[in-house]
Design an enzyme around this catalytic site. Structure first.
Site, PDB file in Angstrom:
ATOM      1  N   ALA A   1       0.867  -1.263  -0.126  1.00  0.00           N
ATOM      2  CA  ALA A   1       0.105   0.090   0.151  1.00  0.00           C
ATOM      3  C   ALA A   1       0.897   1.067  -0.081  1.00  0.00           C
ATOM      4  CB  ALA A   1      -0.858  -0.127   1.373  1.00  0.00           C
ATOM      5  N   LYS A   2       0.290   2.391  -0.087  1.00  0.00           N
ATOM      6  CA  LYS A   2       0.940   3.474  -0.282  1.00  0.00           C
ATOM      7  C   LYS A   2       1.886   3.878   0.950  1.00  0.00           C
ATOM      8  CE  LYS A   2      -1.006   5.143  -4.032  1.00  0.00           C
ATOM      9  NZ  LYS A   2      -2.184   5.394  -4.804  1.00  0.00           N
ATOM     10  N   ARG A   3       1.457   3.294   2.206  1.00  0.00           N
ATOM     11  CA  ARG A   3       2.231   3.428   3.274  1.00  0.00           C
ATOM     12  C   ARG A   3       3.562   2.687   3.492  1.00  0.00           C
ATOM     13  NH1 ARG A   3      -1.990   0.064   4.435  1.00  0.00           N
ATOM     14  NH2 ARG A   3      -1.119  -2.046   4.645  1.00  0.00           N
TER      15      ARG A   3
END
Ligand code: GLU
Length: 290
Positions: A261-263
């Site tokens: 994910a973007k994290r």
């Protein structure tokens, strides 16, 4: 000879790309090039709250760095809002949508009151509160300018079709190993939102319109969107669009098995690039044939 496939990569510019996006883009690109078709780039930036132009620029730069080229101009969904709204108005005129005045809180309260709330693959579905409003209340609340979303009335859509809804063809592994002709389950996500309160258009509608309008023959994307295909198939049918075929691919996971994910900063192309990893090494690590 393979059929020349028109494929696309359709990122939302809410951040830069990570390895999962790179996999998706490379796969769509490889299929187009291997079959003598075309590879399109579409920026899905209808969500003006979360999307930013600097991420669009970054995504384009990162795709070039990866060595990908696309055919024709880049399409930006933010420039096509009027077209999507026109389709929503058409569906509304046919009685296939309804305004939904519910807040998240209203929905959660109703679900907790229900004995058996309808369930979807990712949790409870919209329980149909505003579908059941009577016409006079609906008209009054609209006239009062109460903020609302527009939802697709799934039951009305199914009823309006002249023939039973066809399924869709999954040419990849599909989610849960489903492949071949997939039987349609148009209600699997419930009465989805077509027009949000804040943005006015939803992902499902925009993606169906653009895939049709751009002549996409093979939708390649992560298998997290496999279930969404069921309702997208219904939208295609009510809008009179032929269905493309689909290739949902595995999701790239981190070392602990979680989907990226973007994290996950370490797996972004920006971080890999900054640490001196070459595009060739990134390409090799993606193992497209798995
Ligand atoms: N824009 C969507 C995303 O970034 C992908 C849409 C699609 O491939 O259908 O998740």
């Amino acid at each position: 000879m393979a059929i020349p496939e028109i494929t696309r990569f359709a990122p939302s510019p809410t951040g830069g790309l990570h390895l999962g996006h790179a996999y998706s883009a490379r796969l769509a690109h490889a299929v187009a090039r291997d079959t003598g078709g075309s590879f399109l780039l579409r920026i899905e930036d209808i969500d003006t709250v979360r999307c930013r132009p600097e991420y669009t620029a970054q995504i384009i730069d990162e795709l070039k760095w990866l060595g990908l080229d696309w055919d024709g101009p880049v399409r930006h969904q933010s420039e096509r809002i009027a077209d999507y709204r026109r389709e929503i108005a058409g569906l509304t005129a046919r009685g296939l949508t309804y305004p939904c005045f519910c807040t998240r809180r209203d929905i959660a309260d109703e679900i907790s009151r229900m004995q058996s709330a309808p369930q979807g693959p990712e949790g409870p579905l919209y329980p149909g509160i505003c579908r059941k409003l009577d016409e006079s209340e609906r008209a009054m609340r609209l006239a009062a300018g109460e903020p609302h979303a527009i939802r697709l009335n799934i039951a009305a859509c199914i009823e309006t079709l002249a023939a039973p809804l066809d399924g869709f063809v999954e040419t990849g592994r599909g989610a849960a190993g489903q492949t071949g002709l997939i039987a349609p389950q148009p209600g699997i996500l419930g009465d989805i939102v077509l027009g949000r309160r804040d943005v006015g258009v939803s992902y499902h509608l925009a993606v169906v319109i653009d895939d049709h309008d751009q002549g996409v023959t093979l939708v390649t994307r992560g298998d997290d969107l496999f279930m969404a295909t069921h309702v997208q198939r219904l939208l295609q049918a009510v809008l009179g669009f032929a269905a493309p075929r689909y290739r949902h691919h595995r999701l790239i996971r981190d070392a602990s098995g979680r989907r990226l994910a973007k994290r996950d900063q370490a797996q972004t192309l920006a971080a890999l690039r900054a640490s001196g990893v070459s595009p060739a090494a990134v390409r090799a690590s993606l193992r497209l044939n798995q």
